[in-house]
Design a protein around this motif. Structure first.
Motif, PDB file in Angstrom:
ATOM      1  N   SER A   1       1.625   4.689 -12.429  1.00 34.60           N
ATOM      2  CA  SER A   1       0.634   3.745 -11.903  1.00 34.60           C
ATOM      3  C   SER A   1      -0.785   4.279 -12.049  1.00 34.60           C
ATOM      4  N   TYR A   2      -0.986   5.550 -11.743  1.00 34.54           N
ATOM      5  CA  TYR A   2      -2.324   6.120 -11.903  1.00 34.54           C
ATOM      6  C   TYR A   2      -2.752   6.119 -13.369  1.00 34.54           C
ATOM      7  N   LEU A   3      -1.810   6.395 -14.260  1.00 28.31           N
ATOM      8  CA  LEU A   3      -2.143   6.406 -15.688  1.00 28.31           C
ATOM      9  C   LEU A   3      -2.452   5.008 -16.220  1.00 28.31           C
ATOM     10  N   GLN A   4      -1.985   3.980 -15.534  1.00 31.45           N
ATOM     11  CA  GLN A   4      -2.322   2.608 -15.914  1.00 31.45           C
ATOM     12  C   GLN A   4      -3.724   2.223 -15.461  1.00 31.45           C
ATOM     13  N   GLY A   5      -4.331   3.044 -14.620  1.00 32.89           N
ATOM     14  CA  GLY A   5      -5.673   2.749 -14.120  1.00 32.89           C
ATOM     15  C   GLY A   5      -5.693   1.939 -12.842  1.00 32.89           C
ATOM     16  N   PHE A   6      -4.567   1.881 -12.129  1.00 35.69           N
ATOM     17  CA  PHE A   6      -4.489   1.101 -10.893  1.00 35.69           C
ATOM     18  C   PHE A   6      -5.080   1.867  -9.712  1.00 35.69           C
ATOM     19  N   ILE A   7      -5.549   1.134  -8.713  1.00 39.42           N
ATOM     20  CA  ILE A   7      -5.680   1.652  -7.363  1.00 39.42           C
ATOM     21  C   ILE A   7      -4.258   1.608  -6.808  1.00 39.42           C
ATOM     22  N   VAL A   8      -3.786   2.692  -6.224  1.00 38.96           N
ATOM     23  CA  VAL A   8      -2.362   2.799  -5.897  1.00 38.96           C
ATOM     24  C   VAL A   8      -2.156   2.911  -4.391  1.00 38.96           C
ATOM     25  N   LEU A   9      -1.364   1.990  -3.837  1.00 39.17           N
ATOM     26  CA  LEU A   9      -1.039   1.997  -2.408  1.00 39.17           C
ATOM     27  C   LEU A   9       0.383   2.507  -2.215  1.00 39.17           C
ATOM     28  N   VAL A  10       0.532   3.518  -1.390  1.00 37.32           N
ATOM     29  CA  VAL A  10       1.849   4.071  -1.101  1.00 37.32           C
ATOM     30  C   VAL A  10       2.075   4.047   0.396  1.00 37.32           C
ATOM     31  N   LYS A  11       3.253   3.605   0.783  1.00 41.86           N
ATOM     32  CA  LYS A  11       3.586   3.516   2.204  1.00 41.86           C
ATOM     33  C   LYS A  11       4.830   4.348   2.512  1.00 41.86           C
ATOM     34  N   THR A  12       4.753   5.120   3.582  1.00 40.72           N
ATOM     35  CA  THR A  12       5.926   5.828   4.076  1.00 40.72           C
ATOM     36  C   THR A  12       5.746   6.080   5.563  1.00 40.72           C
ATOM     37  N   GLU A  13       6.828   6.140   6.282  1.00 37.61           N
ATOM     38  CA  GLU A  13       6.776   6.461   7.706  1.00 37.61           C
ATOM     39  C   GLU A  13       7.131   7.917   7.953  1.00 37.61           C
ATOM     40  N   LYS A  14       7.443   8.648   6.912  1.00 29.88           N
ATOM     41  CA  LYS A  14       7.817  10.050   7.051  1.00 29.88           C
ATOM     42  C   LYS A  14       6.591  10.923   6.803  1.00 29.88           C
ATOM     43  N   PRO A  15       6.110  11.624   7.833  1.00 30.82           N
ATOM     44  CA  PRO A  15       4.891  12.430   7.689  1.00 30.82           C
ATOM     45  C   PRO A  15       4.926  13.400   6.510  1.00 30.82           C
ATOM     46  N   SER A  16       6.078  14.004   6.242  1.00 35.91           N
ATOM     47  CA  SER A  16       6.152  14.964   5.141  1.00 35.91           C
ATOM     48  C   SER A  16       5.897  14.294   3.793  1.00 35.91           C
ATOM     49  N   ARG A  17       6.331  13.045   3.669  1.00 38.78           N
ATOM     50  CA  ARG A  17       6.162  12.341   2.394  1.00 38.78           C
ATOM     51  C   ARG A  17       4.752  11.803   2.197  1.00 38.78           C
ATOM     52  N   ILE A  18       4.015  11.637   3.296  1.00 39.53           N
ATOM     53  CA  ILE A  18       2.627  11.198   3.163  1.00 39.53           C
ATOM     54  C   ILE A  18       1.878  12.179   2.269  1.00 39.53           C
ATOM     55  N   LYS A  19       2.029  13.462   2.575  1.00 38.24           N
ATOM     56  CA  LYS A  19       1.349  14.495   1.798  1.00 38.24           C
ATOM     57  C   LYS A  19       1.955  14.638   0.409  1.00 38.24           C
ATOM     58  N   GLU A  20       3.276  14.555   0.311  1.00 48.06           N
ATOM     59  CA  GLU A  20       3.944  14.674  -0.985  1.00 48.06           C
ATOM     60  C   GLU A  20       3.452  13.598  -1.948  1.00 48.06           C
ATOM     61  N   ASN A  21       3.316  12.377  -1.463  1.00 47.85           N
ATOM     62  CA  ASN A  21       2.866  11.281  -2.324  1.00 47.85           C
ATOM     63  C   ASN A  21       1.440  11.511  -2.818  1.00 47.85           C
ATOM     64  N   LEU A  22       0.582  12.014  -1.937  1.00 47.24           N
ATOM     65  CA  LEU A  22      -0.800  12.262  -2.341  1.00 47.24           C
ATOM     66  C   LEU A  22      -0.900  13.465  -3.278  1.00 47.24           C
ATOM     67  N   ASN A  23       0.018  14.410  -3.118  1.00 43.09           N
ATOM     68  CA  ASN A  23      -0.020  15.621  -3.938  1.00 43.09           C
ATOM     69  C   ASN A  23       0.336  15.364  -5.404  1.00 43.09           C
ATOM     70  N   VAL A  24       0.718  14.142  -5.723  1.00 42.75           N
ATOM     71  CA  VAL A  24       0.872  13.769  -7.127  1.00 42.75           C
ATOM     72  C   VAL A  24      -0.466  13.921  -7.839  1.00 42.75           C
ATOM     73  N   LEU A  25      -1.551  13.710  -7.091  1.00 43.10           N
ATOM     74  CA  LEU A  25      -2.899  13.894  -7.625  1.00 43.10           C
ATOM     75  C   LEU A  25      -3.373  15.317  -7.349  1.00 43.10           C
ATOM     76  N   PRO A  26      -4.100  15.919  -8.283  1.00 43.16           N
ATOM     77  CA  PRO A  26      -4.632  17.265  -8.057  1.00 43.16           C
ATOM     78  C   PRO A  26      -5.857  17.219  -7.148  1.00 43.16           C
ATOM     79  N   ASP A  27      -6.177  18.379  -6.593  1.00 44.78           N
ATOM     80  CA  ASP A  27      -7.399  18.501  -5.808  1.00 44.78           C
ATOM     81  C   ASP A  27      -8.609  18.564  -6.722  1.00 44.78           C
ATOM     82  N   GLY A  28      -9.723  18.045  -6.233  1.00 40.17           N
ATOM     83  CA  GLY A  28     -10.981  18.210  -6.942  1.00 40.17           C
ATOM     84  C   GLY A  28     -11.764  19.314  -6.263  1.00 40.17           C
ATOM     85  N   HIS A  29     -12.315  20.222  -7.018  1.00 41.36           N
ATOM     86  CA  HIS A  29     -13.024  21.356  -6.437  1.00 41.36           C
ATOM     87  C   HIS A  29     -14.502  21.249  -6.742  1.00 41.36           C
ATOM     88  N   LYS A  30     -15.287  21.257  -5.707  1.00 41.31           N
ATOM     89  CA  LYS A  30     -16.733  21.156  -5.852  1.00 41.31           C
ATOM     90  C   LYS A  30     -17.348  22.549  -5.787  1.00 41.31           C
TER      91      LYS A  30
END
Length: 323
Positions: free
Chosen positions: A244-273
């Motif tokens: 989905s990210y490679l298609q250029g979408f804004i991506v909405l992910v839903k989960t009720e499991k706190p551990s998966r909230i972070k896992e889903n976001l970790n698909v994206l790398p951190d940006g370092h300033k």
């Protein structure tokens, strides 16, 4: 126009510029089907884990709690400002039409204004009403955007959800049309790529926002997907989110499991300033998100027409008689 790009530069902090100049975070935390009693804490956790985009709706019954989660997070994190967090909600069918939409915005204001002051984006949730109601809702929403100092609610942007080409053409050809939708929020994934509609959105500078990017779990056991997952040692969820990210979408992910909230976001790398004085963010290190070419090719399903939600009928195909 399926995007066969195998690698792009994106981070958890990435945003896309909308056609009105606003910037929307590409990674959104969705609250669909989350009980109101759980929403405040889950939204807080999502923000703590790095999300800066919260998506809710009137019909979800958790608008107030989602806004409360944002307010609690901002109170506890003085380095984060309200304008750093994007809040989206939606007008459902029963509140469509000019007068009913005015009522709906009053309700939304009563629920969220005390917590977050303004709303970044309001969508028409579905086209499954009549033409008069759809256009009446747009008329009302335009008025709020054009008068940000109104007494009810400051709404920065407006858009649509589940709209097909016919519904957008209807809006564009309406004599009262003044403001272009910034997004069309749609069910999007390899089995529902909506190529013709996406091509139309690109032509009109409207961003595609993907809900159910992991198909509500219905395709996680797809044989081809499992085969790719095993071969390249990447989970099915990660494959679908990266697609989905490679298609250029804004991506909405839903989960009720706190551990998966972070896992889903970790698909994206951190940006370092590099450096606190980089106001123009010219020294941000852009991360990379990628998938093997074989995975991209295997998930290139341009002829797929399967519809997995809304009772088996694509809401982007609804006509007035279906309402």
């Amino acid at each position: 126009m399926s995007n066969l790009t195998t690698s792009i530069q994106l981070t958890k902090q990435s945003t896309y510029k909308l056609n009105n100049g606003q910037h929307i975070p590409i990674a959104g935390f969705g609250t669909y089907l989350i009980e109101a009693s759980k929403t405040t804490d889950l939204v807080y956790q999502a923000l703590k884990d790095g999300y800066r985009h919260i998506d809710t709706a009137m019909v979800y019954g958790n608008e107030k709690e989602a806004a409360e989660g944002i307010a609690k997070f901002l109170k506890d994190h003085s380095d984060i400002k309200r304008e750093d967090i994007w809040f989206t909600t939606k007008i459902f069918n029963q509140y469509q039409g000019y007068d009913r939409t005015k009522e709906a915005v009053e309700i939304i204001s009563k629920d969220v204004k005390q917590y977050i002051d303004y709303v970044d984006l309001i969508l028409i949730h579905s086209p499954k009403t009549s033409k008069d109601k759809r256009l009446g809702t747009w008329k009302a929403l335009q008025e709020y955007v054009l008068n940000p100092n109104n007494d009810t609610l400051n709404i920065h942007s407006i858009g649509v959800s589940n709209y097909g080409i016919d519904h957008l053409e209807e809006l564009f050809n309406w004599e009262g049309y003044l403001i272009k939708p910034v997004v069309d929020q749609l069910e999007l994934h390899p089995w529902l790529p909506r190529l013709k509609l996406r091509e139309y959105l690109v032509k009109h500078d409207i961003l595609a926002e993907a809900y159910s990017p992991i198909t509500q779990g219905q395709k996680l056991n797809d044989p081809e997907l499992l085969k790719l997952s095993e071969k390249f040692k990447v989970s099915p969820v990660e494959i679908l989110l990266k697609w989905s990210y490679l298609q250029g979408f804004i991506v909405l992910v839903k989960t009720e499991k706190p551990s998966r909230i972070k896992e889903n976001l970790n698909v994206l790398p951190d940006g370092h300033k590099n450096g606190d004085d980089d106001e123009l963010e010219e020294k941000i290190h852009l991360g990379k998100i990628d998938l093997e070419p074989e995975i991209i090719e295997a998930l290139n399903l341009p002829d797929s027409k399967e519809v997995l939600t809304w009772g088996g009928k694509d809401p982007a195909l609804f006509k007035d008689g279906d309402a």
